[in-house]
Design a protein around this motif. Structure first.
Motif, short mmCIF file in Angstrom:
data_model
loop_
_atom_site.label_atom_id
_atom_site.label_comp_id
_atom_site.label_asym_id
_atom_site.label_seq_id
_atom_site.Cartn_x
_atom_site.Cartn_y
_atom_site.Cartn_z
N LYS A 54 -12.33 -4.65 -0.37
CA LYS A 54 -11.50 -3.46 -0.11
C LYS A 54 -10.75 -3.66 1.20
CE LYS A 54 -10.00 0.72 -0.43
NZ LYS A 54 -8.69 0.79 -1.05
N VAL A 55 -9.43 -3.41 1.19
CA VAL A 55 -8.60 -3.64 2.37
C VAL A 55 -8.03 -2.31 2.89
CG1 VAL A 55 -6.50 -4.76 3.26
CG2 VAL A 55 -7.97 -5.98 1.66
N MET A 56 -8.13 -2.14 4.20
CA MET A 56 -7.50 -1.02 4.91
C MET A 56 -6.64 -1.61 6.02
SD MET A 56 -10.68 1.55 5.45
CE MET A 56 -11.47 2.38 4.09
N ILE A 57 -5.45 -1.08 6.18
CA ILE A 57 -4.54 -1.58 7.21
C ILE A 57 -4.24 -0.43 8.17
CG2 ILE A 57 -2.35 -2.74 7.70
CD1 ILE A 57 -2.27 -3.46 4.66
N VAL A 58 -4.33 -0.71 9.47
CA VAL A 58 -4.06 0.29 10.48
C VAL A 58 -2.82 -0.13 11.26
CG1 VAL A 58 -4.92 1.46 12.54
CG2 VAL A 58 -6.50 0.89 10.67
N PHE A 59 -1.83 0.77 11.31
CA PHE A 59 -0.62 0.55 12.11
C PHE A 59 -0.62 1.54 13.25
CE2 PHE A 59 0.83 -1.10 7.96
CZ PHE A 59 1.19 -2.38 8.36
N ASP A 60 -0.34 1.05 14.42
CA ASP A 60 -0.33 1.83 15.64
C ASP A 60 0.94 2.66 15.72
OD1 ASP A 60 -0.60 2.76 18.22
OD2 ASP A 60 -1.31 0.84 19.00
N ALA A 61 0.79 3.98 15.76
CA ALA A 61 1.94 4.87 15.93
C ALA A 61 1.75 5.67 17.22
CB ALA A 61 2.08 5.79 14.73
N TYR A 62 1.16 5.03 18.23
CA TYR A 62 0.75 5.67 19.49
C TYR A 62 1.87 6.51 20.11
CZ TYR A 62 -1.24 6.18 24.15
OH TYR A 62 -1.74 6.69 25.33
N THR A 63 3.11 5.99 20.10
CA THR A 63 4.20 6.70 20.78
C THR A 63 5.04 7.55 19.84
OG1 THR A 63 5.65 4.79 20.47
CG2 THR A 63 4.40 4.90 22.54
N VAL A 64 4.67 7.60 18.56
CA VAL A 64 5.44 8.37 17.59
C VAL A 64 4.74 9.69 17.35
CG1 VAL A 64 6.42 8.39 15.27
CG2 VAL A 64 6.18 6.21 16.50
N PRO A 65 5.37 10.83 17.71
CA PRO A 65 4.69 12.11 17.55
C PRO A 65 4.46 12.49 16.09
CG PRO A 65 6.93 12.42 18.43
CD PRO A 65 6.70 10.95 18.29
N GLY A 66 3.28 13.07 15.85
CA GLY A 66 3.01 13.68 14.56
C GLY A 66 2.81 12.75 13.39
N ILE A 67 2.53 11.50 13.59
CA ILE A 67 2.34 10.59 12.44
C ILE A 67 0.94 10.81 11.87
CG2 ILE A 67 2.20 8.19 11.70
CD1 ILE A 67 5.01 8.66 12.16
N GLY A 68 -0.04 10.05 12.32
CA GLY A 68 -1.43 10.22 11.92
C GLY A 68 -1.64 10.49 10.46
N ARG A 69 -1.18 9.61 9.60
CA ARG A 69 -1.32 9.87 8.17
C ARG A 69 -1.93 8.66 7.46
NH1 ARG A 69 4.23 8.43 8.64
NH2 ARG A 69 4.92 7.03 7.00
N GLN A 70 -2.34 8.90 6.23
CA GLN A 70 -2.93 7.86 5.40
C GLN A 70 -2.10 7.77 4.12
OE1 GLN A 70 -6.94 8.61 4.14
NE2 GLN A 70 -6.94 6.92 2.72
N MET A 71 -1.87 6.54 3.66
CA MET A 71 -1.13 6.31 2.43
C MET A 71 -1.89 5.30 1.59
SD MET A 71 2.62 5.91 4.23
CE MET A 71 3.09 4.69 3.08
N ASN A 72 -1.60 5.29 0.31
CA ASN A 72 -2.15 4.26 -0.58
C ASN A 72 -0.97 3.56 -1.24
OD1 ASN A 72 -4.90 4.65 -0.21
ND2 ASN A 72 -4.93 6.36 -1.63
N ASP A 73 -0.73 2.33 -0.84
CA ASP A 73 0.29 1.49 -1.45
C ASP A 73 -0.43 0.30 -2.06
OD1 ASP A 73 2.55 2.91 -0.95
OD2 ASP A 73 3.26 1.68 0.72
N TYR A 74 -0.11 -0.04 -3.28
CA TYR A 74 -0.71 -1.20 -3.94
C TYR A 74 -2.23 -1.10 -3.97
CZ TYR A 74 3.77 -3.42 -2.67
OH TYR A 74 5.08 -3.74 -2.50
N GLN A 75 -2.80 0.09 -3.95
CA GLN A 75 -4.24 0.31 -3.92
C GLN A 75 -4.87 -0.11 -2.59
OE1 GLN A 75 -5.69 1.99 -6.47
NE2 GLN A 75 -3.60 2.10 -7.20
#
Length: 174
Positions: A54-75
């Motif tokens: 099982k793969v999870m990818i975390v992208f840093d949105a430290y300076t982008v207000p209001g992101i903090g979301r989760q998506m499912n692409d390609y499972q």
């Protein structure tokens, strides 16, 4: 009744890997970060499908207000950190959240500070280079399986004695 072994988990520090893999870094350096991100997601989705990890990818949105979301692409589960939350902090939370006694968690990052915390939580580190080698190896195995399938499909022809083959060929030409 024995407890079923939980599925292995790979948590990837997305931007750290993009900066470490030559093909992704080249895209990033050409101001094509979206393409680099999409290519990373695609490669990891293929790896997940092939390996069963099982793969999870975390992208840093430290300076982008209001992101903090989760998506499912390609499972593959993709996390964008919340404002003022680093990828390392999110990864630590995920390791803690998904830790189970019989689940092995790997974290792909080359960030030394993050690695020390991750080890303390029971996860194993996988360097960007190790992950790249794993993905390249999986790609080669997939290609071999596809080639073998093609070969098997075409080798299912009936083998004929040379004399009979000549007779059939003669009939075909008439």
């Amino acid at each position: 009744m024995a407890k079923k072994k939980a599925k292995q988990l790979l948590i990837v520090d997305g931007y750290n890997i993009i900066g470490a893999w030559p093909d992704l870094r080249a895209l990033k350096d050409q101001d094509r970060m979206d393409d680099a991100r999409d290519l990373l997601i695609s490669k990891l989705a293929d790896y997940q499908s092939f390996s069963g990890i099982k793969v999870m990818i975390v992208f840093d949105a430290y300076t982008v207000p209001g992101i903090g979301r989760q998506m499912n692409d390609y499972q593959v589960e993709i996390y964008y950190t919340a404002q003022k939350e680093t990828a390392d902090e999110k990864i630590e939370k995920l390791v803690s959240q998904f830790y189970e006694k019989n689940r092995q968690i790997y974290v792909a990052t080359s960030d030394y500070t993050s690695q020390r915390v991750i080890f303390g939580q029971g996860a194993l580190r996988k360097s960007a280079r190790e992950l790249l080698l794993d993905i390249e190896s999986a790609g080669k195995e997939i290609k071999q399986q596809v080639d073998k399938t093609r070969e098997d499909r075409f080798s299912k022809r009936i083998s004929l004695d040379e004399e009979i083959a000549k007779i059939f060929e003669k009939w075909r030409r008439e």
